[in-house]
Design a protein around this motif. Structure first.
Motif, short mmCIF file in Angstrom:
data_model
loop_
_atom_site.label_atom_id
_atom_site.label_comp_id
_atom_site.label_asym_id
_atom_site.label_seq_id
_atom_site.Cartn_x
_atom_site.Cartn_y
_atom_site.Cartn_z
N SER A 1 0.89 -1.09 -0.10
CA SER A 1 -0.03 -0.10 0.11
C SER A 1 1.02 1.29 -0.08
O SER A 1 2.06 1.14 0.41
CB SER A 1 -0.90 -0.08 1.21
N SER A 2 0.33 2.22 -0.61
CA SER A 2 1.04 3.40 -0.58
C SER A 2 0.76 4.37 0.68
O SER A 2 1.05 5.61 0.82
CB SER A 2 0.98 4.39 -2.02
N ILE B 1 -0.70 -0.44 12.82
CA ILE B 1 -0.94 -1.25 14.11
C ILE B 1 -2.33 -1.14 14.48
O ILE B 1 -3.09 -0.13 14.26
CB ILE B 1 -0.10 -0.48 15.26
N ILE B 2 -2.90 -2.18 14.78
CA ILE B 2 -4.34 -2.26 15.24
C ILE B 2 -4.30 -2.83 16.62
O ILE B 2 -3.55 -3.79 17.18
CB ILE B 2 -5.01 -3.30 14.52
N LYS C 1 -8.63 -9.06 8.74
CA LYS C 1 -9.07 -9.80 7.44
C LYS C 1 -8.56 -9.06 6.24
O LYS C 1 -8.03 -9.78 5.01
CB LYS C 1 -10.55 -9.94 7.32
N ILE C 2 -8.65 -7.85 6.14
CA ILE C 2 -8.31 -7.01 4.88
C ILE C 2 -6.87 -6.91 4.74
O ILE C 2 -6.30 -7.15 3.91
CB ILE C 2 -9.03 -5.64 4.98
N SER D 1 3.06 -11.20 7.03
CA SER D 1 3.67 -10.24 7.66
C SER D 1 3.23 -9.69 8.63
O SER D 1 3.90 -8.59 9.28
CB SER D 1 3.97 -8.98 6.54
N ALA D 2 1.92 -9.81 9.20
CA ALA D 2 1.25 -9.33 10.53
C ALA D 2 1.82 -10.45 11.87
O ALA D 2 1.96 -11.47 11.60
CB ALA D 2 -0.27 -9.63 10.48
N ASN D 3 2.07 -9.48 12.88
CA ASN D 3 2.66 -10.28 13.98
C ASN D 3 1.66 -9.58 15.22
O ASN D 3 1.54 -8.53 15.49
CB ASN D 3 4.04 -9.52 14.35
#
Length: 135
Positions: A50-51, A57-58, A121-122, A127-129
């Motif tokens: 994504s640009s 961070i969530i 989900k999106i 690559s998510a930790n």
């Protein structure tokens, strides 16, 4: 003819942040959220996807008041780390607050709102930790 010069320092262009600098800011913001007892923290590397930003961070707060406190602290921390104010949206209700530093986007939710929108989900992938309080 005489040329007048000023002894005042000239403004220099801002130094372009490296990906390591941006990652360090994102890691510091995530650590701050952990220290402030944010729940279900997810750190997502967006490079090449994504640009909008390089990192997302969530996290969740236990209540609207907790979400607002997390958002306030993170926006102050972002300004301290980057030298510029972050854009903050959603503070009046504090159901979902978005903090955008330009290179790092932080989404803070109340748990039921997070479940409804399901941003993981999106955006999340290999690559998510997921971080826990043990990290």
């Amino acid at each position: 003819m005489k040329t007048l010069t000023s002894s005042a320092p000239r403004l220099q262009a801002a130094k372009q942040a490296t990906i390591e600098d941006i990652r360090a800011v994102a890691e510091s913001l995530a650590k701050s959220l952990e220290d402030d007892k944010a729940e279900d923290l997810l750190f997502i590397d967006l490079q090449g996807k994504s640009s909008l930003a390089d990192f997302m961070i969530i996290a969740s707060g236990r209540s609207g008041r907790h979400v607002a406190a997390l958002a306030d602290h993170i926006s102050q921390e972002a300004k301290k780390l980057t030298g510029r104010p972050a854009s903050v949206e959603g503070m009046p209700n504090a159901d979902w607050v978005l903090i955008d530093t330009g290179d790092v986007i932080v989404h803070l939710f109340r748990p039921e709102v997070r479940e409804f929108y399901n941003l993981e989900k999106i955006w999340a992938s290999d690559s998510a930790n997921m971080r826990s309080k043990a990290n």
